[in-house]
Design a protein around this motif. Sequence first.
Motif, short mmCIF file in Angstrom:
data_model
loop_
_atom_site.label_atom_id
_atom_site.label_comp_id
_atom_site.label_asym_id
_atom_site.label_seq_id
_atom_site.Cartn_x
_atom_site.Cartn_y
_atom_site.Cartn_z
N ALA A 27 0.84 -1.20 0.00
CA ALA A 27 0.00 0.00 0.00
C ALA A 27 0.88 1.25 0.00
CB ALA A 27 -0.91 0.01 1.22
N HIS A 28 0.54 2.17 -0.88
CA HIS A 28 1.17 3.50 -0.91
C HIS A 28 0.09 4.52 -0.58
CE1 HIS A 28 4.99 2.41 -2.89
NE2 HIS A 28 4.27 1.52 -3.55
N ALA A 29 0.30 5.33 0.45
CA ALA A 29 -0.61 6.42 0.78
C ALA A 29 0.13 7.73 0.49
CB ALA A 29 -1.01 6.36 2.25
N VAL A 30 -0.52 8.61 -0.28
CA VAL A 30 0.15 9.83 -0.73
C VAL A 30 -0.80 11.03 -0.58
CG1 VAL A 30 1.32 10.94 -2.69
CG2 VAL A 30 1.35 8.46 -2.50
N PRO A 31 -0.31 12.15 0.01
CA PRO A 31 -1.15 13.35 0.06
C PRO A 31 -1.23 13.98 -1.33
CG PRO A 31 1.01 13.80 1.05
CD PRO A 31 1.00 12.35 0.66
N VAL A 32 -2.44 14.34 -1.77
CA VAL A 32 -2.61 14.95 -3.10
C VAL A 32 -3.57 16.14 -2.98
CG1 VAL A 32 -2.09 12.94 -4.54
CG2 VAL A 32 -4.40 13.21 -3.65
N LEU A 33 -3.32 17.18 -3.79
CA LEU A 33 -4.15 18.39 -3.74
C LEU A 33 -5.12 18.48 -4.92
CD1 LEU A 33 -1.39 20.93 -2.68
CD2 LEU A 33 -3.19 19.97 -1.25
N SER A 34 -4.89 17.65 -5.96
CA SER A 34 -5.76 17.72 -7.15
C SER A 34 -5.83 16.34 -7.79
CB SER A 34 -5.18 18.72 -8.16
OG SER A 34 -3.94 18.22 -8.67
N GLU A 35 -6.84 16.17 -8.67
CA GLU A 35 -6.96 14.91 -9.38
C GLU A 35 -5.77 14.69 -10.31
OE1 GLU A 35 -11.33 13.53 -10.08
OE2 GLU A 35 -11.23 15.65 -10.66
N GLU A 36 -5.26 15.78 -10.91
CA GLU A 36 -4.08 15.67 -11.78
C GLU A 36 -2.90 15.12 -10.99
OE1 GLU A 36 -7.05 18.12 -13.17
OE2 GLU A 36 -5.84 18.73 -11.45
N GLN A 37 -2.72 15.64 -9.77
CA GLN A 37 -1.61 15.18 -8.93
C GLN A 37 -1.80 13.70 -8.56
OE1 GLN A 37 -1.15 17.12 -5.05
NE2 GLN A 37 0.91 17.71 -5.64
N ALA A 38 -3.04 13.30 -8.29
CA ALA A 38 -3.32 11.89 -7.97
C ALA A 38 -2.91 10.99 -9.14
CB ALA A 38 -4.80 11.71 -7.64
N HIS A 39 -3.27 11.39 -10.36
CA HIS A 39 -2.95 10.57 -11.53
C HIS A 39 -1.45 10.56 -11.83
CE1 HIS A 39 -6.97 9.29 -12.46
NE2 HIS A 39 -7.39 10.52 -12.21
N GLU A 40 -0.76 11.67 -11.53
CA GLU A 40 0.71 11.69 -11.68
C GLU A 40 1.35 10.66 -10.73
OE1 GLU A 40 2.13 15.71 -11.09
OE2 GLU A 40 0.84 16.42 -12.73
N TRP A 41 0.88 10.63 -9.47
CA TRP A 41 1.40 9.67 -8.49
C TRP A 41 1.09 8.23 -8.93
CZ3 TRP A 41 4.97 9.87 -4.90
CH2 TRP A 41 5.30 11.11 -4.34
N LEU A 42 -0.11 8.02 -9.47
CA LEU A 42 -0.47 6.66 -9.93
C LEU A 42 0.48 6.20 -11.01
CD1 LEU A 42 -4.37 6.86 -9.94
CD2 LEU A 42 -2.96 5.31 -8.57
N LYS A 43 0.81 7.10 -11.94
CA LYS A 43 1.75 6.74 -13.02
C LYS A 43 3.13 6.40 -12.44
CE LYS A 43 0.04 9.59 -16.72
NZ LYS A 43 0.17 10.98 -17.06
N LYS A 44 3.53 7.18 -11.45
CA LYS A 44 4.86 7.04 -10.85
C LYS A 44 4.98 5.76 -10.00
CE LYS A 44 7.78 10.07 -8.02
NZ LYS A 44 7.77 11.39 -7.37
N LEU A 45 3.92 5.42 -9.26
CA LEU A 45 4.00 4.32 -8.28
C LEU A 45 3.50 2.97 -8.79
CD1 LEU A 45 2.78 6.23 -5.10
CD2 LEU A 45 5.13 5.56 -5.61
N SER A 46 2.59 2.98 -9.77
CA SER A 46 2.04 1.71 -10.27
C SER A 46 3.15 0.86 -10.87
CB SER A 46 0.98 1.98 -11.34
OG SER A 46 -0.14 2.61 -10.76
N ILE A 47 3.02 -0.45 -10.70
CA ILE A 47 4.00 -1.39 -11.26
C ILE A 47 3.27 -2.23 -12.30
CG2 ILE A 47 5.60 -3.28 -10.75
CD1 ILE A 47 5.76 -2.16 -7.86
#
Length: 199
Positions: A27-47
């Motif tokens: 599990a990765h928990a990440v603070p995000v301020l916008s939907e764009e930021q959430a999708h950037e993190w998903l791209k970065k962390l997904s395997i």
Amino acid sequence: MNTAVTIYRLVEPYQYEKEIKKSVFIAHAVPVLSEEQAHEWLKKLSIPEATHNCWAYRIGQKYRSDDDGEPSGTAGRPILQVIEKQNFDQLLILVIRWFGGIKLGAGGLIRAYSGTAAECLRQAPRTEYIPQKTASILCSFSDYALLKARMAEYDAQIINEEFGAEVEIEITVPEDAYTALYDRVLDLTRGQAVIVECQ
């Protein structure tokens, strides 16, 4: 009687790993301020090589979740329910699963995804979330130093300053202090400064 619910934010990204019947859940928990930021993190962390990358986020009134190939309602929604139950906002949780060969069944999957997400949040560093407003103050050079000196009284943070014919100060301030700050800015500048709430 005050029954206001305390809302939390994550202080920084946090990771938690658990093995359940030979499947590994990260599990990765990440603070995000916008939907764009959430999708950037998903791209970065997904395997991409992992069996499943299931996730959910909550940003104010915006909610989304994804089962990523797991049976409908057994991964993304349980993760989202954990976010809601623990009273978090501005948060993305991604749970990556490496299948270990033993099927868990629908109930087992729900418990595995929600349990991993819940334990990750329980251990993660949190802080109380205080809703903020962003505002822009346009003032003369003669009023600038005085206004800047008074920002701390309202827990306002200066996030940008631009100097031209006048000074433009961009700030964030707790929502419940905004009206008092607004009145104070007009009072200190004898109505000369302009303060506008940003969208």
